[in-house]
Design a protein around this motif. Structure first.
Motif, mmCIF file in Angstrom:
data_model
loop_
_atom_site.group_PDB
_atom_site.id
_atom_site.type_symbol
_atom_site.label_atom_id
_atom_site.label_comp_id
_atom_site.label_asym_id
_atom_site.label_seq_id
_atom_site.Cartn_x
_atom_site.Cartn_y
_atom_site.Cartn_z
ATOM 1 N N GLU A 1 3.188 11.073 6.161
ATOM 2 C CA GLU A 1 1.754 11.184 6.396
ATOM 3 C C GLU A 1 0.952 10.521 5.272
ATOM 4 O O GLU A 1 -0.183 10.089 5.482
ATOM 5 C CB GLU A 1 1.348 12.652 6.556
ATOM 6 N N GLY A 2 1.544 10.442 4.077
ATOM 7 C CA GLY A 2 0.883 9.695 3.014
ATOM 8 C C GLY A 2 0.754 8.227 3.388
ATOM 9 O O GLY A 2 -0.308 7.611 3.202
ATOM 10 N N GLU A 3 1.821 7.675 3.940
ATOM 11 C CA GLU A 3 1.770 6.286 4.418
ATOM 12 C C GLU A 3 0.788 6.150 5.574
ATOM 13 O O GLU A 3 0.046 5.167 5.670
ATOM 14 C CB GLU A 3 3.172 5.841 4.844
ATOM 15 N N GLY A 4 0.752 7.146 6.453
ATOM 16 C CA GLY A 4 -0.193 7.115 7.557
ATOM 17 C C GLY A 4 -1.631 7.108 7.073
ATOM 18 O O GLY A 4 -2.486 6.391 7.605
ATOM 19 N N ALA B 1 -5.182 6.825 13.786
ATOM 20 C CA ALA B 1 -5.911 5.743 13.117
ATOM 21 C C ALA B 1 -4.952 4.799 12.404
ATOM 22 O O ALA B 1 -5.230 3.600 12.271
ATOM 23 C CB ALA B 1 -6.904 6.325 12.115
ATOM 24 N N ALA B 2 -3.811 5.311 11.954
ATOM 25 C CA ALA B 2 -2.816 4.471 11.288
ATOM 26 C C ALA B 2 -2.268 3.415 12.238
ATOM 27 O O ALA B 2 -1.853 2.333 11.819
ATOM 28 C CB ALA B 2 -1.676 5.331 10.750
ATOM 29 N N ASP B 3 -2.251 3.747 13.543
ATOM 30 C CA ASP B 3 -1.830 2.794 14.579
ATOM 31 C C ASP B 3 -0.444 2.216 14.288
ATOM 32 O O ASP B 3 -0.243 1.007 14.294
ATOM 33 C CB ASP B 3 -2.867 1.673 14.697
ATOM 34 N N SER B 4 0.497 3.115 14.027
ATOM 35 C CA SER B 4 1.873 2.708 13.744
ATOM 36 C C SER B 4 2.825 3.551 14.581
ATOM 37 O O SER B 4 3.210 4.654 14.175
ATOM 38 C CB SER B 4 2.191 2.882 12.251
ATOM 39 N N LEU C 1 7.563 10.717 12.239
ATOM 40 C CA LEU C 1 6.917 11.982 11.908
ATOM 41 C C LEU C 1 7.209 13.036 12.972
ATOM 42 O O LEU C 1 7.460 14.202 12.660
ATOM 43 C CB LEU C 1 5.411 11.784 11.751
ATOM 44 N N ALA C 2 7.187 12.628 14.238
ATOM 45 C CA ALA C 2 7.466 13.569 15.326
ATOM 46 C C ALA C 2 8.877 14.137 15.208
ATOM 47 O O ALA C 2 9.116 15.308 15.540
ATOM 48 C CB ALA C 2 7.294 12.874 16.666
ATOM 49 N N SER C 3 9.808 13.339 14.713
ATOM 50 C CA SER C 3 11.191 13.799 14.598
ATOM 51 C C SER C 3 11.355 14.861 13.519
ATOM 52 O O SER C 3 12.315 15.626 13.519
ATOM 53 C CB SER C 3 12.129 12.612 14.302
ATOM 54 N N VAL C 4 10.393 14.913 12.580
ATOM 55 C CA VAL C 4 10.452 15.929 11.533
ATOM 56 C C VAL C 4 10.124 17.302 12.110
ATOM 57 O O VAL C 4 10.590 18.331 11.607
ATOM 58 C CB VAL C 4 9.476 15.564 10.384
ATOM 59 N N ALA D 1 -7.429 3.118 0.078
ATOM 60 C CA ALA D 1 -6.094 3.453 0.552
ATOM 61 C C ALA D 1 -5.326 4.303 -0.458
ATOM 62 O O ALA D 1 -4.594 5.222 -0.080
ATOM 63 C CB ALA D 1 -5.318 2.180 0.864
ATOM 64 N N ALA D 2 -5.502 4.011 -1.747
ATOM 65 C CA ALA D 2 -4.788 4.768 -2.777
ATOM 66 C C ALA D 2 -5.243 6.226 -2.791
ATOM 67 O O ALA D 2 -4.424 7.152 -2.898
ATOM 68 C CB ALA D 2 -5.010 4.128 -4.140
ATOM 69 N N LEU D 3 -6.550 6.450 -2.686
ATOM 70 C CA LEU D 3 -7.072 7.821 -2.664
ATOM 71 C C LEU D 3 -6.605 8.556 -1.416
ATOM 72 O O LEU D 3 -6.179 9.713 -1.486
ATOM 73 C CB LEU D 3 -8.604 7.803 -2.719
ATOM 74 N N ALA D 4 -6.690 7.899 -0.267
ATOM 75 C CA ALA D 4 -6.287 8.534 0.985
ATOM 76 C C ALA D 4 -4.818 8.946 0.947
ATOM 77 O O ALA D 4 -4.459 10.074 1.320
ATOM 78 C CB ALA D 4 -6.543 7.591 2.160
ATOM 79 N N GLU D 5 -3.970 8.038 0.471
ATOM 80 C CA GLU D 5 -2.533 8.333 0.401
ATOM 81 C C GLU D 5 -2.265 9.465 -0.589
ATOM 82 O O GLU D 5 -1.516 10.409 -0.289
ATOM 83 C CB GLU D 5 -1.765 7.087 -0.018
#
Length: 230
Positions: free
Chosen positions: A91-94, A155-158, A165-168, A205-209
């Protein structure tokens, strides 16, 4: 109850009731969820209750035991550490991607979810201070939290990241954890969400992550209280 009234509404009602009871601690890990008494309490047949239990089993909140029924899943501290550590990475990457890709409408939606969670957290704290029933407030907090995290991943659109993430399968632990949140945990989650949305809003991006990872790793300690070996 007639089939014209029952299907989706009754199933959703049963699903939310069981889920909120687990989150609030009314149903503890290892306890059995009996279809008959719950169906009688809700005024529905057993079918939508059974369907709700199957949906909760798919999420990992309950386990279906053959010939015996459904019981609330148990989670160890190792389970909690593993799930939350993986969530922090994914989720940090997201959040980083969301800060780069979110448009104005997505940011507005994130603000709405942020406000909704803050309101639910404040209500939950107030109810606890009075010793009042907090079931509905817990459900609102869980739903608002889920909605915000979902919106960030959208929003990450990945698709690959979303699939990982769903598999977690962290939804069960999140729901269980809220029943063990102290006021300080709620306040920290509210602040974490604020920083997360701020980072995305300002394309930082750094703050969000960083905000997402800190938020999830902080929540891990509250979630550990719901572990069966805590």
């Amino acid at each position: 109850m007639s089939s014209a009234v029952e299907p989706d509404g009754a199933r959703t009602q049963a699903y939310r009731r069981i889920r909120s009871d687990i989150a609030a601690g009314a149903l503890v890990p290892g306890s059995w969820v009996r279809e008959g008494p719950l169906a009688d309490t809700l005024g529905v047949s057993r079918t939508p209750v059974r369907e709700a239990l199957n949906a909760l089993a798919a999420e990992g909140l309950v386990e279906i035991v053959r010939h015996r029924g459904a019981r609330v899943s148990s989670w160890t501290r190792r389970d909690v550490d593993e799930v939350y550590s993986l969530r922090a990475l994914l989720e940090g990457e997201g959040a980083r991607l969301a800060a780069e890709r979110a448009d104005a409408s997505v940011i507005a939606t994130l603000r709405e979810h942020d406000r909704a969670f803050a309101a639910a957290a404040a209500e939950l704290s107030a109810l606890r201070a009075r010793g009042a029933d907090e079931e509905a407030a817990v459900a609102r907090a869980v739903d608002a939290n889920d909605a915000l995290h979902r919106a960030v991943m959208e929003a990450a659109d990945s698709p690959r990241l979303a699939s990982l993430l769903a598999s977690v399968s962290s939804t069960p632990l999140v729901a269980l954890a809220f029943g063990h949140y102290a006021d300080a945990d709620l306040a920290r989650s509210v602040a974490g969400h604020h920083d997360l949305v701020l980072g995305i809003e300002h394309r930082d991006a750094a703050l969000a992550e960083s905000a997402m990872r800190s938020h999830i790793l902080g929540a891990r300690h509250a979630a550990a209280r719901s572990a069966t070996d805590a």
